[in-house]
Design an enzyme around this catalytic site. Structure first.
Site, PDB file in Angstrom:
ATOM      1  N   PHE A   1       0.834  -1.213   0.000  1.00 31.85           N
ATOM      2  CA  PHE A   1       0.000   0.000   0.000  1.00 31.85           C
ATOM      3  C   PHE A   1       0.871   1.266   0.000  1.00 31.85           C
ATOM      4  O   PHE A   1       0.744   2.137  -0.866  1.00 31.85           O
ATOM      5  CB  PHE A   1      -0.909  -0.031   1.236  1.00 31.85           C
ATOM      6  CG  PHE A   1      -1.870   1.118   1.348  1.00 31.85           C
ATOM      7  CD1 PHE A   1      -2.652   1.515   0.273  1.00 31.85           C
ATOM      8  CD2 PHE A   1      -2.021   1.791   2.555  1.00 31.85           C
ATOM      9  CE1 PHE A   1      -3.561   2.580   0.392  1.00 31.85           C
ATOM     10  CE2 PHE A   1      -2.933   2.843   2.689  1.00 31.85           C
ATOM     11  CZ  PHE A   1      -3.694   3.233   1.600  1.00 31.85           C
ATOM     12  N   ILE A   2       1.794   1.360   0.961  1.00 25.42           N
ATOM     13  CA  ILE A   2       2.667   2.536   1.036  1.00 25.42           C
ATOM     14  C   ILE A   2       3.637   2.533  -0.153  1.00 25.42           C
ATOM     15  O   ILE A   2       3.857   3.565  -0.794  1.00 25.42           O
ATOM     16  CB  ILE A   2       3.427   2.578   2.379  1.00 25.42           C
ATOM     17  CG1 ILE A   2       2.449   2.782   3.548  1.00 25.42           C
ATOM     18  CG2 ILE A   2       4.482   3.683   2.386  1.00 25.42           C
ATOM     19  CD1 ILE A   2       3.070   2.650   4.938  1.00 25.42           C
TER      20      ILE A   2
ATOM     21  N   LYS B   1       3.219 -10.929  -9.358  1.00 21.94           N
ATOM     22  CA  LYS B   1       2.840  -9.642  -8.742  1.00 21.94           C
ATOM     23  C   LYS B   1       3.033  -8.443  -9.686  1.00 21.94           C
ATOM     24  O   LYS B   1       2.548  -7.353  -9.410  1.00 21.94           O
ATOM     25  CB  LYS B   1       3.681  -9.396  -7.482  1.00 21.94           C
ATOM     26  CG  LYS B   1       3.341 -10.305  -6.322  1.00 21.94           C
ATOM     27  CD  LYS B   1       2.277  -9.683  -5.439  1.00 21.94           C
ATOM     28  CE  LYS B   1       2.077 -10.497  -4.173  1.00 21.94           C
ATOM     29  NZ  LYS B   1       0.912 -10.111  -3.424  1.00 21.94           N
TER      30      LYS B   1
ATOM     31  N   LYS C   1       8.501  -4.421  14.976  1.00 26.21           N
ATOM     32  CA  LYS C   1       8.819  -3.099  14.424  1.00 26.21           C
ATOM     33  C   LYS C   1       9.918  -2.414  15.243  1.00 26.21           C
ATOM     34  O   LYS C   1      10.827  -1.789  14.695  1.00 26.21           O
ATOM     35  CB  LYS C   1       7.560  -2.216  14.401  1.00 26.21           C
ATOM     36  CG  LYS C   1       6.569  -2.603  13.305  1.00 26.21           C
ATOM     37  CD  LYS C   1       7.207  -2.425  11.938  1.00 26.21           C
ATOM     38  CE  LYS C   1       6.272  -2.687  10.786  1.00 26.21           C
ATOM     39  NZ  LYS C   1       6.963  -2.667   9.488  1.00 26.21           N
TER      40      LYS C   1
END
Length: 343
Positions: free
Chosen positions: A14-15, A39, A162
């Site tokens: 998405f980003i 892809k 993260k």
């Protein structure tokens, strides 16, 4: 200096897709990684939806964050690399290392190959999850100075992954970077136009709200930011001399409850008003349900958690000016309606 080559990992993300759109629009050449050549068509579809008509400055390379294979070729000839890709989080993990190890190893793979191929700077997409977790009784907005406290109880493995992968990145730069530059972007909840039915997990709540699947919302506050502004912040972090060695919180600085989000949608899309929730679900019910539904574990860990953030650093250092959280949320919903994801 345009026409420089920029590597963007995981082009179907998405980003990542919004970063590629802005790079191409600004005249850069882009090489993006895909896990499988299947892809490639999806990436082109996303970019076309985002307004790209000319693919002559775009190339593809097959690479997987879980393997060393081909990363040397991926980075060859690149001036910059932007790393938004992350191994997809498994919600039904048996132990948290399944989420943490691939994230850490993936970041180190990208940095190592960038250093070895003479890339000037890497911009890493970290997350707000590396900043806010495990802090009790907080009363001042979170900033880039903050790090998640991994000693605290009940930290979700996604936030751990993260935090540890960003720590690993800074440590790599310090101990074996050999002059490789690093900037980091830490987005809060990312909203904004989805470009296909394959989109980020942070947007799913908008789809579920509009489809009437959420009868009462959890007591969870969050910051929100538009993906187009997250992308522009990555480009500023890539080129600004002031961004080297710095991390930037990508947030509008506003904090909204889930009920606020439902109310924004109700006002903007009256057609869906009757299915949007008006009540907040008691915390104990969510905690109870999370014992049986792994997807609710993350939600349960965020109940009633303080979520104020500041974007002063990105605004002052990089002259970044994001659109409002409300605009970002409306743009997400509008794109889902336009693409027929929500009827």
């Amino acid at each position: 200096m345009k026409n420089q080559l920029v590597v963007v990992t995981g082009g179907s993300g998405f980003i990542a897709s919004h970063i590629i759109i802005q790079l191409l629009q600004q005249g850069y050449r882009v090489r993006t990684t895909v896990r499988s050549s299947k892809k490639i068509d999806l990436v082109k579809k996303l970019l076309t939806q985002g307004g790209i008509t000319d693919f002559s400055n775009l190339s593809f390379a097959k690479a997987d964050l879980t393997s060393d294979k081909n990363w040397e070729n991926v980075m060859k000839g690149a001036t910059y690399a932007i790393h938004p890709a992350s191994p997809t989080p498994t919600l039904n993990f048996k132990n948290e290392d399944e989420m943490i190890k691939p994230a850490v190893n993936g970041v180190l793979r990208v940095l190592r190959s960038a250093r070895d191929q003479g890339v000037k700077r890497v911009v890493l997409t970290s997350a707000y999850g590396a900043i806010f977790a495990g802090h009790k009784n907080r009363t001042t907005p979170y900033t880039e100075e903050d790090w998640s406290n991994l000693e605290a109880k009940n930290i979700h493995p996604y936030q751990k992954s993260k935090t540890l992968s960003e720590h690993a990145a800074w440590n790599f730069i310090k101990t074996e970077g050999n002059g490789l530059e690093l900037s980091v972007v830490n987005p809060v909840g990312v909203m904004g136009p989805v470009l296909a039915s394959d989109y980020s997990h942070s947007n799913i709540q908008i789809q579920q709200l509009l489809e009437g699947k959420i009868k009462a919302v959890p007591n969870v506050d969050s910051g929100y930011v538009d993906v187009r502004d997250v992308a522009s912040l990555h480009l500023l972090a890539m080129t600004s001399s002031k961004a080297n060695g710095e991390r930037f919180l990508a947030t509008t600085g506003e904090t909204l409850s889930m009920l606020d989000v439902a109310n924004i949608l109700r006002e903007a899309f009256p057609k869906y008003a009757s299915v949007l929730p008006t009540k907040v679900m008691p915390n104990f019910l969510i905690k109870l349900a999370s014992l049986f539904d792994p997807q609710l574990k993350m939600v349960a860990s965020l109940l009633g958690v303080y979520a104020e953030t500041s974007n002063k650093k990105a605004v002052n250092v990089l002259d970044w000016h994001p659109r409002s959280a409300k605009d970002a949320i409306i743009a997400t919903a509008q794109s889902m309606i336009d693409l027929g994801i929500v009827n």
